[in-house]
Design an enzyme around this catalytic site. Structure first.
Site, PDB file in Angstrom:
ATOM      1  N   THR A   3       1.269  -1.116   0.254  1.00  9.13           N
ATOM      2  CA  THR A   3      -0.064  -0.182  -0.467  1.00  9.13           C
ATOM      3  C   THR A   3       1.089   0.942   0.083  1.00  9.13           C
ATOM      4  O   THR A   3       2.061   1.064   0.934  1.00  9.13           O
ATOM      5  CB  THR A   3      -0.732  -0.004   0.799  1.00  9.13           C
ATOM      6  OG1 THR A   3      -1.676  -1.326   0.931  1.00  9.13           O
ATOM      7  CG2 THR A   3      -1.517   1.440   1.502  1.00  9.13           C
ATOM      8  N   THR A  36       1.051  -0.409   6.050  1.00  9.95           N
ATOM      9  CA  THR A  36       1.244  -1.545   4.785  1.00  9.95           C
ATOM     10  C   THR A  36       1.866  -2.645   5.473  1.00  9.95           C
ATOM     11  O   THR A  36       1.685  -2.926   6.266  1.00  9.95           O
ATOM     12  CB  THR A  36       2.821  -0.652   4.025  1.00  9.95           C
ATOM     13  OG1 THR A  36       2.448  -1.949   2.926  1.00  9.95           O
ATOM     14  CG2 THR A  36       3.563  -1.140   4.466  1.00  9.95           C
ATOM     15  N   GLY A  37       0.994  -3.803   4.809  1.00 11.07           N
ATOM     16  CA  GLY A  37       1.052  -5.251   5.274  1.00 11.07           C
ATOM     17  C   GLY A  37      -0.004  -6.068   5.310  1.00 11.07           C
ATOM     18  O   GLY A  37      -0.864  -5.456   4.365  1.00 11.07           O
ATOM     19  N   LEU A  38       0.287  -6.741   6.235  1.00 12.39           N
ATOM     20  CA  LEU A  38      -1.147  -7.257   6.212  1.00 12.39           C
ATOM     21  C   LEU A  38      -2.480  -7.339   7.093  1.00 12.39           C
ATOM     22  O   LEU A  38      -1.897  -6.566   8.386  1.00 12.39           O
ATOM     23  CB  LEU A  38      -1.321  -9.200   6.413  1.00 12.39           C
ATOM     24  CG  LEU A  38      -2.646  -9.634   6.816  1.00 12.39           C
ATOM     25  CD1 LEU A  38      -2.558 -10.843   5.679  1.00 12.39           C
ATOM     26  CD2 LEU A  38      -2.120 -11.222   7.462  1.00 12.39           C
ATOM     27  N   GLY A  39      -3.637  -6.402   5.984  1.00 13.61           N
ATOM     28  CA  GLY A  39      -4.136  -5.882   6.171  1.00 13.61           C
ATOM     29  C   GLY A  39      -4.942  -6.168   7.595  1.00 13.61           C
ATOM     30  O   GLY A  39      -5.706  -6.085   9.094  1.00 13.61           O
ATOM     31  N   ARG A  78     -13.995  -7.737  -0.608  1.00 11.89           N
ATOM     32  CA  ARG A  78     -13.038  -7.917   1.031  1.00 11.89           C
ATOM     33  C   ARG A  78     -12.462  -6.441   0.984  1.00 11.89           C
ATOM     34  O   ARG A  78     -12.006  -5.532   0.271  1.00 11.89           O
ATOM     35  CB  ARG A  78     -11.687  -8.830   0.576  1.00 11.89           C
ATOM     36  CG  ARG A  78     -10.482  -8.963   2.085  1.00 11.89           C
ATOM     37  CD  ARG A  78      -9.278  -8.198   1.654  1.00 11.89           C
ATOM     38  NE  ARG A  78      -8.222  -8.200   2.852  1.00 11.89           N
ATOM     39  CZ  ARG A  78      -7.315  -7.185   2.344  1.00 11.89           C
ATOM     40  NH1 ARG A  78      -7.244  -5.939   1.804  1.00 11.89           N
ATOM     41  NH2 ARG A  78      -6.406  -7.458   3.960  1.00 11.89           N
ATOM     42  N   VAL A  79     -11.998  -6.173   2.079  1.00 10.34           N
ATOM     43  CA  VAL A  79     -11.645  -4.317   2.861  1.00 10.34           C
ATOM     44  C   VAL A  79     -10.066  -5.062   3.700  1.00 10.34           C
ATOM     45  O   VAL A  79     -10.380  -5.580   4.869  1.00 10.34           O
ATOM     46  CB  VAL A  79     -12.621  -3.536   3.495  1.00 10.34           C
ATOM     47  CG1 VAL A  79     -11.976  -1.941   3.827  1.00 10.34           C
ATOM     48  CG2 VAL A  79     -13.647  -3.326   2.366  1.00 10.34           C
ATOM     49  N   GLY A  80      -9.016  -3.847   3.416  1.00 10.53           N
ATOM     50  CA  GLY A  80      -7.735  -4.248   4.369  1.00 10.53           C
ATOM     51  C   GLY A  80      -7.502  -3.383   5.125  1.00 10.53           C
ATOM     52  O   GLY A  80      -8.698  -2.434   6.023  1.00 10.53           O
ATOM     53  N   ASP A  81      -6.882  -2.871   6.045  1.00  8.30           N
ATOM     54  CA  ASP A  81      -6.830  -1.528   6.794  1.00  8.30           C
ATOM     55  C   ASP A  81      -6.776  -0.267   6.308  1.00  8.30           C
ATOM     56  O   ASP A  81      -6.670   0.547   6.375  1.00  8.30           O
ATOM     57  CB  ASP A  81      -5.614  -2.147   7.558  1.00  8.30           C
ATOM     58  CG  ASP A  81      -4.588  -2.415   6.619  1.00  8.30           C
ATOM     59  OD1 ASP A  81      -3.953  -2.822   5.493  1.00  8.30           O
ATOM     60  OD2 ASP A  81      -3.321  -1.262   6.896  1.00  8.30           O
TER      61      ASP A  81
HETATM   62  N1  ASP Z   1      -2.334  -3.450   3.902  1.00  4.10           N
HETATM   63  C1  ASP Z   1      -2.985  -3.723   2.000  1.00  4.10           C
HETATM   64  C2  ASP Z   1      -4.275  -4.669   2.770  1.00  4.10           C
HETATM   65  O1  ASP Z   1      -4.280  -5.167   3.354  1.00  4.10           O
HETATM   66  C3  ASP Z   1      -2.175  -4.490   2.004  1.00  4.10           C
HETATM   67  C4  ASP Z   1      -0.405  -4.367   1.780  1.00  4.10           C
HETATM   68  O2  ASP Z   1      -0.487  -2.857   2.241  1.00  4.10           O
HETATM   69  O3  ASP Z   1       0.264  -4.786   1.540  1.00  4.10           O
HETATM   70  O4  ASP Z   1      -5.110  -4.481   2.007  1.00  4.10           O
END
Ligand code: ASP
Length: 318
Positions: free
Chosen positions: A150, A201-204, A178-181
């Site tokens: 992100t 950024t990372g696993l929402g 699907r909605v992330g963070d």
């Molecule tokens: N954080 C984002 C999500 O989970 C993806 C990412 O930042 O890599 O949608």
């Protein structure tokens, strides 16, 4: 003082443009919008805007958010399709009294009525990635969800306004809807002009569990330097997730306070970020977490060259 910090190398050109605005006394919101649009418009970045990787139905669904740390205005869109610049739609929504977070069709209807540019966001290149991934998942039983990033930014202008913004295509091969963070206040972003801002950024799914951007701003408000605040929040969430769930997803955070001081922390190898302020031209760094402390190193010319080369390399369908 002015400044800007952003997740990943892909933010470099945007931060360069945004910083020009800040240098000339412009508003932090204009700087962040122009910076994120630059990332959204570049088709070779496959996790934001045009060229972003699709969901499992091969549709590009985008999430974005904009927060004003002075007024606490927040606007966000989630799972929006076929619009060129989700960040601008999020910014526009932040000016509304209510209906600040719109999803899917509702977000598209709003964007259409407001005259935002429509665009098919699915590129030929993204289609090749999609087909290759489907094949890999079947043949090698790989996890489908890798390959996401992100763009998250915080900006500070000379009038002490601070803004946070995010934009992403979320997880590759995510379920429709699907909605992330990234569009979720407190998780993907938070900013208070009296203190500072943070973005993730990372696993929402895991970032949300720690309301981690808010947590970093809260720690800065308690008096922690942004670097300390990022390290405490990332190390704690990483540890808690491992204790409670046996594993932690990728967690990478950037932060800046209202003095232009900044911090970054991550639990992965090779997290890159971009930072600029009154005393520093936009610079790309790579960071490493060594026993809970993050060491930032300026990216070498070779790394920067290879980065662009791999992003733009021809792609073949397997
Ligand atoms: N954080 C984002 C999500 O989970 C993806 C990412 O930042 O890599 O949608």
């Amino acid at each position: 003082m002015y400044g800007m910090i952003a997740t990943w190398r892909m933010a470099f050109e945007g931060v360069t443009k945004g910083t020009e605005i800040l240098k000339h006394g412009g508003h932090a919101g204009d700087a962040i919008e122009i910076a994120i649009k630059e990332v959204e418009n570049f088709e070779f970045y496959k996790s934001v805007g045009y060229g972003g990787l699709p969901n499992e139905d091969m549709e590009v669904e985008l999430d974005a958010a904009y927060m004003d740390g002075t007024t606490f205005d927040i606007g966000a869109v989630a799972a929006i399709k076929d619009f060129a610049n989700p960040i601008s739609i999020a910014r526009r929504l932040s000016k509304e009294e209510v209906n600040n977070l719109l999803v899917g069709e509702g977000a598209e209807k709003f964007a259409h009525k407001e005259g935002f540019e429509r665009k098919n966001m699915l590129t030929e290149r993204a289609k090749i990635h999609y087909h290759n991934r489907v094949k890999e998942v079947k043949e090698l039983q790989l996890k489908p969800y890798s390959g996401h990033d992100t763009v998250g930014m915080v900006s500070l202008d000379v009038n002490e306004n601070m803004i946070a913004g995010t934009s992403t295509s979320g997880l590759f091969m995510k379920k429709k809807g699907r909605v992330g963070d990234s569009p979720i206040c407190g998780s993907g972003f938070y900013v208070d002009s009296k203190v500072g801002g943070a973005s993730a950024t990372g696993l929402g799914e895991d970032l949300i569990k720690g309301c981690i951007s808010y947590e970093i701003v809260r720690l800065m408000k308690e008096g922690h330097h942004p670097q300390e605040a990022c390290e405490i929040a990332v190390n704690n969430l990483d540890e808690e997730l491992k204790i409670r769930r046996g594993k932690a997803g990728d967690l990478s955070l950037i932060a800046m306070n209202n003095k232009g001081e900044w911090g970054v922390s991550t639990n992965i190898e090779g997290f890159s970020f971009v930072v600029a302020n009154q005393f520093q031209e936009p610079t790309v760094y790579l960071t490493k977490n060594i026993n809970g402390k993050c060491i930032h190193e300026e990216a070498s010319q070779e790394w920067l060259y290879n980065y662009m080369k791999t992003r733009t390399a021809p792609l073949v369908r397997k």
